[in-house]
Design a protein around this motif. Structure first.
Motif, short mmCIF file in Angstrom:
data_model
loop_
_atom_site.label_atom_id
_atom_site.label_comp_id
_atom_site.label_asym_id
_atom_site.label_seq_id
_atom_site.Cartn_x
_atom_site.Cartn_y
_atom_site.Cartn_z
N ASN A 45 0.86 -1.23 -0.04
CA ASN A 45 0.09 0.07 0.00
C ASN A 45 1.05 1.14 0.15
OD1 ASN A 45 -2.43 -1.41 -0.01
ND2 ASN A 45 -2.25 -1.80 2.53
N ASP A 46 2.19 1.10 0.04
CA ASP A 46 2.99 2.31 -0.11
C ASP A 46 3.55 2.53 -1.35
OD1 ASP A 46 2.56 2.65 2.80
OD2 ASP A 46 4.01 1.37 3.33
N TYR A 47 4.16 3.76 -1.49
CA TYR A 47 4.72 4.21 -2.85
C TYR A 47 6.07 4.65 -2.49
CZ TYR A 47 0.41 3.69 -5.39
OH TYR A 47 -0.73 3.24 -6.02
N LYS A 48 7.19 3.91 -2.93
CA LYS A 48 8.59 4.17 -2.66
C LYS A 48 9.29 5.13 -3.64
CE LYS A 48 12.95 1.79 -2.51
NZ LYS A 48 13.79 0.55 -2.78
N GLU A 49 9.81 6.11 -3.32
CA GLU A 49 10.47 7.15 -4.33
C GLU A 49 11.87 6.51 -4.94
OE1 GLU A 49 13.13 11.10 -3.89
OE2 GLU A 49 11.28 11.07 -2.62
N LEU A 50 11.65 6.30 -6.28
CA LEU A 50 12.80 5.92 -7.06
C LEU A 50 13.91 6.95 -7.48
CD1 LEU A 50 11.15 3.02 -9.05
CD2 LEU A 50 12.39 2.61 -6.87
N GLU A 51 13.06 8.20 -8.02
CA GLU A 51 13.87 9.19 -8.61
C GLU A 51 13.18 10.46 -8.72
OE1 GLU A 51 16.39 9.84 -12.65
OE2 GLU A 51 15.03 7.95 -12.40
N TYR A 52 14.11 11.29 -8.15
CA TYR A 52 13.28 12.70 -8.02
C TYR A 52 14.12 13.87 -8.61
CZ TYR A 52 10.53 16.38 -5.46
OH TYR A 52 9.58 17.31 -4.96
N VAL A 53 13.73 14.57 -9.56
CA VAL A 53 14.38 15.69 -10.41
C VAL A 53 13.66 16.82 -10.34
CG1 VAL A 53 15.21 16.16 -12.51
CG2 VAL A 53 15.56 13.97 -11.90
N ALA A 54 14.17 17.97 -10.28
CA ALA A 54 13.46 19.23 -10.30
C ALA A 54 14.27 20.03 -11.54
CB ALA A 54 13.78 20.16 -9.06
N GLU A 55 13.45 20.98 -12.09
CA GLU A 55 13.68 21.54 -13.18
C GLU A 55 13.20 23.05 -13.29
OE1 GLU A 55 14.54 20.13 -17.27
OE2 GLU A 55 12.65 19.02 -16.69
N GLN A 56 13.70 24.04 -13.66
CA GLN A 56 13.25 25.31 -13.56
C GLN A 56 13.80 26.25 -14.72
OE1 GLN A 56 13.75 27.19 -9.43
NE2 GLN A 56 14.89 28.67 -10.38
N ALA A 57 12.65 27.07 -15.20
CA ALA A 57 13.10 27.97 -16.35
C ALA A 57 12.79 29.36 -15.90
CB ALA A 57 12.41 27.53 -17.42
N PRO A 58 13.49 30.46 -16.58
CA PRO A 58 14.61 30.16 -17.38
C PRO A 58 15.85 29.66 -16.73
CG PRO A 58 14.33 32.38 -16.71
CD PRO A 58 13.33 31.95 -16.13
#
Length: 739
Positions: A510-523
């Motif tokens: 019932n749990d969700y495991k974080e495998l990968e996390y990426v942030a992007e920002q423009a400009p």
């Protein structure tokens, strides 16, 4: 006893005068020069270029004009060094530089007893004499370093200095030629004294003379930056030979971030402007404001966007523990693999065991392409029909997801989100947009999208999302969103900023495991900026002056702000006044009719619990150009605001420039149009002593009259500023004799 002390003081005064007496100078000048010992030094830089010099030590050497090298037994002159090649350090040391080679200099004089015939000036005459000591110089090659080995990694020039972590069990190795056991090893920072290490205890020389293995945890090696590596051999009582490798190593203590195997840095590829997130086991040193991150030797600055409340850190859950991470922006680099280093202000350092792969600018990335309309009135919520954004829906930045993977995509609310952080944010912040991707292999992707146009804007809708199941590679590269701006009060063009945070999830029961996390920002870079323009009108405050312009951070300061369009509104029996904000970098003071408050943002919002003591503060007052009070009924626009900037005794003392903002209220009493001046007020360094006022005579005068007022007290310093009710009193005169 007093008489004895007086006599000693008199003698000391006379001794200070002695160097100016002529006969003392003559005695000093009559000393004949002599050389006691020499050090032959070969220096290698990070480009593998070498230079050779001979350092002569003795007495009276400043007078030497030339040195002739002679064989002692025969008196035969072998070579000479002229004054052009001699650099005087002081009377006890001169250096022969620009030596091509030792064999040319000695001209067959290796392993023989040599003397130096010293030619020097004595008054108007040139004299010469032999050195009192003899010098025997061996014919041998200097050591030479070609590489530095850290573990299995070879650090080659010009990538020196090598970063050596001073940790138990760590070793580093110099590879090269001619390493001999009779040479001592040492390290030097700048011109500090050299501590020579002990052979076998602190380092070992390989049997074939091609390596030196050093124990990094030796207590004789002090931490330091750009340390020279020195190999020194004392040939005999008068000759020393030394090899110097410049900028060889940085000896650094490990940064206290916990278990290095638990450090997570992602993504490990990107281009200029890519956001990199760092997580560690112990985050105190990581998030310290003086800790810096370097990628490829260039500082990757923290991602601070004040309008979005971003201070370069982020919070996350590590099991049941709340932790903080660091978010930095990749600087402009050349393509290739780049080392990642984290370092605090003391030089304590962490070096990541993986490198960052830097790509050129064609790397797929987030970008605002355009919008319509592109302008609207200041101080109001304006609708934007569409903003075209590249890469806001497409998935390019997850390494663990193939572009052939099939997916279904939908805009979702908190009821459909699985990632706890996103679910919580969706419940609290209606400005955000969330997209969920259901992958065919049971995993899922969730993306958080935020928009800032001066202030956080509300995303209404995303258009052009395909329906059904399809490959990720077929997602449109650009989509349109509609949005509504906040009531931004500063007129002029404003950068439109879009930010996405994308998480890959794997379901475990019932749990969700974080495998990968990426942030992007423009400009990513200024050249790619898109702008929305807020058009000013007569409701926008204009700041022309603040009196005084400086003061201490921890003391109440009565000031007057001068300008235009300081609006006071009286609506339905209530009066709304402007709000004044003064501060910088997350440390702001907010002043309005309700009091004085601390805030971490410059938008005028605050927590009422963070109220300053206003016992000694004057009431904030708005005046017109004639000095009349503006009450929102008879008079509605002011040109001056009198107020007290509160002293802050609780938080850290702030020194330096501060921005000044004034926000008028809207017709509904909300924060509206804003005028601002950057770096318009200055908080002074904390004073060692503070002025104290004891009396003011007279303590009242008629309005408009010019009368002499005497203020008595203590600690009045030159260039002091005197204000009465926020008005500067010109040309105050301090009279120390009066008190």
């Amino acid at each position: 006893m007093k008489r004895k002390v007086s006599v000693l003081l008199l003698i000391a005064m006379i001794m200070q005068l002695i160097p100016n007496i002529g006969w003392v100078q003559n005695v000093y000048a009559n000393i004949e020069p002599d050389i006691f010992n020499i050090r032959i030094e070969q220096v290698q830089n990070t480009k593998k270029e070498t230079s050779l010099k001979v350092i002569f030590r003795g007495i009276g050497l400043r007078k030497i004009q030339a040195i002739v090298i002679k064989e002692e037994s025969s008196g035969k002159a072998l070579n000479s060094i002229s004054s052009e090649n001699l650099r005087v350090v002081n009377d006890e040391e001169i250096i022969a530089e620009n030596i091509e080679s030792l064999s040319l200099l000695l001209n067959g004089g290796f392993d023989r007893d040599l003397v130096f015939d010293l030619y020097y000036t004595d008054g108007n005459k040139t004299e010469n004499k032999d050195s009192s000591n003899t010098f025997k110089i061996p014919e041998e090659n200097f050591p030479e370093v070609s590489n530095i080995k850290l573990g299995e990694d070879l650090i080659n020039p010009p990538d020196w200095p090598a970063h050596v972590i001073q940790k138990q069990g760590h070793e580093f190795e110099f590879l090269g030629n001619n390493f001999q056991v009779d040479y001592k090893l040492g390290f030097q920072e700048g011109t500090a004294a050299v501590t020579m290490l002990e052979h076998l205890t602190d380092y070992e020389i390989g049997s074939n003379g091609t390596s030196i293995k050093v124990k990094a945890d030796s207590n004789r090696i002090s931490p330091g930056i750009n340390k020279k590596m020195i190999l020194e051999k004392r040939v005999n009582t008068t000759v020393t030979m030394r090899y110097v490798l410049e900028n060889a190593v940085n000896i650094i203590k490990p940064l206290d971030i916990g278990d290095p195997s638990k450090v997570q840095i992602s993504p490990l590829e990107g281009t200029q402007g890519t956001l990199v997130r760092i997580k560690v086991e112990k985050d105190t040193e990581l998030v310290n404001l003086q800790t810096k991150v370097y990628i490829g030797g260039m500082e990757a600055k923290r991602n601070i966007v004040e309008a979005e409340g971003l201070d370069g850190t982020f919070t996350y859950k590590d099991g049941s523990t709340d932790r903080k991470g660091l978010e930095v922006i990749v600087p402009k680099l050349e393509a290739g693999s780049k080392q990642i280093i984290i370092q605090n202000y003391l030089g304590d350092t962490y070096i990541h065991n993986e490198t960052f792969e830097y790509f050129d600018a064609d790397y797929p990335r987030l970008k605002v392409e355009g919008m319509n309309p592109s302008s609207g009135p200041v101080g109001r919520r304006n609708d934007i029909d569409y903003i075209t954004i590249r890469n806001s829906l497409a998935i390019h930045n997850l390494k663990e997801v193939s572009d052939k993977t099939k997916t279904r995509v939908a805009i979702v609310d908190e009821s459909k989100l699985k990632y706890p952080k996103f679910k919580e944010e969706a419940e609290k912040n209606r400005n955000l947009l969330f997209v969920r991707y259901e992958l065919e292999d049971g995993r899922s992707i969730e993306r958080r999208i935020s928009l800032t146009i001066g202030l956080p804007a509300e995303i209404k809708e995303m258009k052009g999302i395909p329906s059904g199941e399809f490959e990720i590679s077929t997602l449109p590269s650009t989509v349109d969103i509609s949005a509504t701006t906040a009531a931004v009060g500063t007129p002029g063009p404003t950068v439109v900023r879009i930010r996405t945070e994308t998480v890959l999830l794997d379901k475990e029961s019932n749990d969700y495991k974080e495998l990968e996390y990426v942030a992007e920002q423009a400009p990513y870079v200024v050249a790619e900026s898109a702008y929305y323009t807020f058009i000013a009108d007569e409701t926008t405050p204009v700041i022309n002056n603040i009196i005084p312009k400086q003061g201490p951070y921890d003391k109440d300061i009565v000031v007057t702000i001068e300008g235009q369009n300081f609006d006071v509104r009286h609506i339905d029996g209530r009066t709304y006044y402007p709000t004044v904000i003064i501060g910088k970098s997350g440390q702001y003071k907010v002043i309005n009719k309700d009091g004085m408050f601390f805030s971490t943002t410059s938008d005028g919002n605050y927590d009422v619990a963070d109220k300053f003591d206003d016992t000694n503060a004057i009431e904030m007052t708005v005046l017109d150009q004639n000095g009349n009070i503006v009450d929102g009924q008879i008079r509605k626009k002011g040109t001056r605001i009198k107020l007290t900037i509160p002293g802050d005794h609780i938080r850290g003392y702030y020194t330096g420039a501060a921005d000044v903002f004034i926000r008028n209220s809207t017709v509904t009493g909300e924060l509206g149009s804003v005028g601002s001046r950057d770096n318009f007020f200055e908080y002074l360094p904390k004073a060692n002593i503070n002025p104290e006022i004891e009396t003011v005579v007279p303590d009242q005068v008629a309005v408009g009259s010019k009368e002499r007022v005497t203020i008595t007290g203590r600690n009045f310093q030159p260039n002091l500023i005197v204000t009465v009710d926020g008005e500067i009193i010109p040309n105050p005169v301090i009279n120390p004799a009066a008190g």
